[in-house]
Design a protein around this motif. Structure first.
Motif, PDB file in Angstrom:
ATOM      1  N   VAL A 234      24.265  16.247 -63.377  1.00 47.99           N
ATOM      2  CA  VAL A 234      25.546  16.407 -62.954  1.00 47.99           C
ATOM      3  C   VAL A 234      25.826  17.873 -63.435  1.00 47.99           C
ATOM      4  N   THR A 235      25.600  18.843 -62.513  1.00 46.90           N
ATOM      5  CA  THR A 235      26.021  20.246 -62.960  1.00 46.90           C
ATOM      6  C   THR A 235      26.662  20.894 -62.279  1.00 46.90           C
ATOM      7  N   ALA A 236      27.625  20.395 -61.228  1.00 47.23           N
ATOM      8  CA  ALA A 236      28.576  21.131 -60.748  1.00 47.23           C
ATOM      9  C   ALA A 236      29.745  21.750 -61.469  1.00 47.23           C
ATOM     10  N   LEU A 237      30.148  21.194 -62.404  1.00 43.70           N
ATOM     11  CA  LEU A 237      31.140  21.784 -63.449  1.00 43.70           C
ATOM     12  C   LEU A 237      30.657  22.664 -63.987  1.00 43.70           C
ATOM     13  N   ALA A 238      29.370  22.867 -64.693  1.00 49.91           N
ATOM     14  CA  ALA A 238      28.832  24.233 -65.478  1.00 49.91           C
ATOM     15  C   ALA A 238      28.648  25.210 -64.252  1.00 49.91           C
ATOM     16  N   ALA A 239      27.921  25.067 -62.985  1.00 50.12           N
ATOM     17  CA  ALA A 239      27.776  26.023 -62.033  1.00 50.12           C
ATOM     18  C   ALA A 239      28.941  26.555 -61.737  1.00 50.12           C
ATOM     19  N   GLY A 240      30.296  25.907 -61.601  1.00 47.22           N
ATOM     20  CA  GLY A 240      31.199  26.385 -61.125  1.00 47.22           C
ATOM     21  C   GLY A 240      31.878  27.300 -62.112  1.00 47.22           C
ATOM     22  N   ALA A 241      31.473  26.969 -63.446  1.00 52.12           N
ATOM     23  CA  ALA A 241      32.100  27.972 -64.295  1.00 52.12           C
ATOM     24  C   ALA A 241      31.078  29.036 -64.771  1.00 52.12           C
ATOM     25  N   GLY A 242      30.019  29.423 -63.921  1.00 57.65           N
ATOM     26  CA  GLY A 242      29.281  30.332 -63.997  1.00 57.65           C
ATOM     27  C   GLY A 242      28.150  30.089 -64.987  1.00 57.65           C
ATOM     28  N   LEU A 243      28.035  29.100 -65.450  1.00 58.52           N
ATOM     29  CA  LEU A 243      26.809  28.889 -66.498  1.00 58.52           C
ATOM     30  C   LEU A 243      25.496  28.933 -65.559  1.00 58.52           C
ATOM     31  N   GLU A 244      24.312  29.345 -66.551  1.00 51.83           N
ATOM     32  CA  GLU A 244      23.179  29.199 -65.765  1.00 51.83           C
ATOM     33  C   GLU A 244      22.674  27.708 -65.475  1.00 51.83           C
ATOM     34  N   VAL A 245      22.340  27.397 -64.330  1.00 52.65           N
ATOM     35  CA  VAL A 245      21.678  25.960 -63.928  1.00 52.65           C
ATOM     36  C   VAL A 245      20.801  26.176 -63.266  1.00 52.65           C
ATOM     37  N   ARG A 246      19.442  25.538 -63.557  1.00 48.16           N
ATOM     38  CA  ARG A 246      18.255  25.294 -62.642  1.00 48.16           C
ATOM     39  C   ARG A 246      18.312  23.644 -62.240  1.00 48.16           C
ATOM     40  N   ARG A 247      17.624  23.105 -62.769  1.00 45.97           N
ATOM     41  CA  ARG A 247      17.677  21.667 -62.353  1.00 45.97           C
ATOM     42  C   ARG A 247      18.715  20.911 -63.223  1.00 45.97           C
ATOM     43  N   GLY A 248      18.961  21.451 -64.585  1.00 45.60           N
ATOM     44  CA  GLY A 248      20.070  21.064 -65.347  1.00 45.60           C
ATOM     45  C   GLY A 248      20.865  22.292 -65.840  1.00 45.60           C
ATOM     46  N   VAL A 249      21.734  22.155 -66.721  1.00 44.36           N
ATOM     47  CA  VAL A 249      22.314  23.184 -67.551  1.00 44.36           C
ATOM     48  C   VAL A 249      21.308  23.805 -68.543  1.00 44.36           C
ATOM     49  N   VAL A 250      21.064  24.868 -68.535  1.00 46.66           N
ATOM     50  CA  VAL A 250      19.931  25.663 -69.345  1.00 46.66           C
ATOM     51  C   VAL A 250      20.381  25.665 -70.465  1.00 46.66           C
ATOM     52  N   VAL A 251      19.849  25.320 -71.627  1.00 47.13           N
ATOM     53  CA  VAL A 251      20.365  25.573 -73.135  1.00 47.13           C
ATOM     54  C   VAL A 251      19.024  25.985 -73.910  1.00 47.13           C
ATOM     55  N   ASP A 252      19.336  26.465 -74.815  1.00 48.06           N
ATOM     56  CA  ASP A 252      18.414  26.931 -76.095  1.00 48.06           C
ATOM     57  C   ASP A 252      18.055  25.838 -77.024  1.00 48.06           C
ATOM     58  N   ASP A 253      17.565  26.478 -78.099  1.00 45.32           N
ATOM     59  CA  ASP A 253      17.077  25.456 -79.180  1.00 45.32           C
ATOM     60  C   ASP A 253      18.062  24.970 -79.981  1.00 45.32           C
TER      61      ASP A 253
END
Length: 464
Positions: A234-253
């Motif tokens: 479920v990534t629509a919320l993150a994508a709507g906020a302009g966060l980087e989304v590929r298959r999921g919400v992209v995160v670092d270490d």
């Protein structure tokens, strides 16, 4: 510091409890789209089979939130993130400010776009499970679409209720991502003995009033159709906020998104190109994020996946690169199809890189440890598959198991931690579970924990 968590499932609830354990003062608000407290989604197959009640699979109840000064908004979905104002907005218009935000929105069930699919019930949430159980009471025959982990658990659960079940799967064998062809066939034969007919290499074209219509026109009769066709982050919320989304919400270490004030954990998060769909990685991520959120230092370096099938009378563990052949690795294999037994080791550079264990086996603990640690594999390969036949000590015996050995993979609990909480006063498996969370994930380590507790009890009796 104001922490807002969006999602109160297995990842979100664990994140909240990990943060509160580290910081008793931080202001925490958690929003959950489902109207009930968080529950163990892994154990829904037990609820479906009738071996557990819904309240028995709860992770946290409402009293926990009150006792730990955490505001929990059940049945309140967040629909918008205002990053400029650092505020989340719910579907009923509530605005909640944050200093740090964690997205734990999980996954949704994939519903295939075929005619009549609304007649089917997805198998994903507790609400889905309750709808399936209600329908099963008046059904005469069931069809489950999808032969992955969830589909097999759903089919076994319905068969356990006495329903004839047909399991339809598009691929050529069951659980094709985790199993090789022969293991998938042996699993199908095992399920057949439990009342589940398996049809592989077939595709559903529609869900009709009388069952499921296949692409070739055949009707597979059923008055209950269950969907287990996989999940999608479920990534629509993150994508709507302009966060980087590929298959999921992209995160670092550190599990941060490209906005340093926003984290993501669990099935919605994509770390180093991977989206994990199992509970152990989600809980590992929650622990790392909690440490960072509360001012500590921690890094998430990815997880080594061990898939455990939770279905009554079916024992299955699969890990790593199970599909490799003799061209690319050393493969040690044993099959006894009449007994539903299949065991396979995949070894490369003298390290265990994959394994399949289908059927009851006392080798699971040892192989999981070897896989997790990347330790050299003993020369006695047969002894790894059949510890009882080896003259060497059995590594997962409570007496000989080192304290550093991991007993509960879901919660990363070692034998040493179990011993410590026993010495601190935990007198039984329930006490150990309360102190360490061992057995509260997939539940497959319960026998191992009980064995260690029994051994400790014997030692205490001897010393007295």
């Amino acid at each position: 510091m104001r922490l807002v968590v969006v999602g109160n499932g297995m990842a979100g609830s664990r994140l909240v409890s990990e943060v509160r354990a580290r910081d008793p003062q931080m202001r925490i608000t958690v929003f959950g789209a489902e109207p009930c407290p968080p529950y163990n989604r892994v154990l829904l197959s037990n609820v479906l089979a009738g071996s557990s009640r819904p309240e028995q699979v709860r992770l946290l109840d409402t009293s926990w939130y009150a006792a730990h000064d955490v505001e929990a908004a059940f049945g309140s979905a967040v629909t918008w993130i205002d990053r400029d104002a650092r505020t989340v907005v719910t579907e009923d218009g509530r605005r909640e400010p944050y200093d740090l935000l964690v997205l734990a929105t999980g996954s949704d069930a994939i519903v295939p776009p075929i005619p009549g699919v609304r007649r089917a019930v997805p198998f994903r949430t507790l609400g889905d499970c309750e709808r399936i159980m209600a329908a099963a009471e008046r059904a005469r025959r069931a069809v489950v679409i999808g032969g992955g982990l969830l589909g097999i658990e759903a089919a076994r659960g319905l068969a356990g209720r006495g329903l004839p079940v047909t399991l339809l799967h598009l691929a050529g064998h069951l659980m094709e991502r985790q199993l090789d062809v022969e293991a998938g066939e042996v699993l199908g034969e095992t399920l057949a003995g439990l009342g589940v007919e398996t049809r592989t290499g077939v595709s559903a074209s529609s869900v009709d009033a009388d069952g499921v219509r296949l692409d070739d026109g055949e009707l597979v009769e059923a008055d209950l159709v269950v969907l287990a066709c996989g999940v999608r982050p479920v990534t629509a919320l993150a994508a709507g906020a302009g966060l980087e989304v590929r298959r999921g919400v992209v995160v670092d270490d550190e599990l941060r998104t490209d906005d340093p004030s926003i984290f993501a954990v669990g099935e919605c998060a994509e770390h180093d190109g991977t989206v994990y769909g199992l509970v152990a990685p989600a809980w590992e991520q929650a622990a790392v994020a909690a440490e960072v959120i509360t001012g500590g230092k921690a890094l998430y370096r990815g997880s080594r996946l061990v898939t455990r099938l939770k279905a009554q009378s079916v024992e299955l563990a699969a890990m790593g690169e199970t599909q490799l052949t003799e061209e690319h690795a050393e493969v040690v294999r044993f099959s006894h199809r009449a007994r539903g037994t299949y065991r396979k080791l995949v070894i490369r550079d003298d390290r265990l890189v994959g394994a399949i264990l289908l059927g009851e086996s006392d080798a699971v603990g040892t192989l999981t440890q070897l896989f997790d640690r990347g330790a050299p594999v003993p020369g006695d390969r047969a002894g790894l598959l059949f510890p009882g036949l080896s003259a060497a000590p059995v590594a997962d015996s409570p007496t000989l198991m080192p304290d550093a050995a991991t007993v509960c993979r879901c919660n990363n609990v070692t034998k040493g931690q179990i011993r410590e909480c026993w010495e601190a006063g935990a007198g039984d498996v329930a006490g150990v579970a309360a102190a360490t969370r061992a057995t509260t994930g997939c539940g497959t380590c319960r026998d191992a924990v009980a064995g260690i507790v029994g051994w400790l009890r014997e030692q205490e009796g001897i010393s007295v």
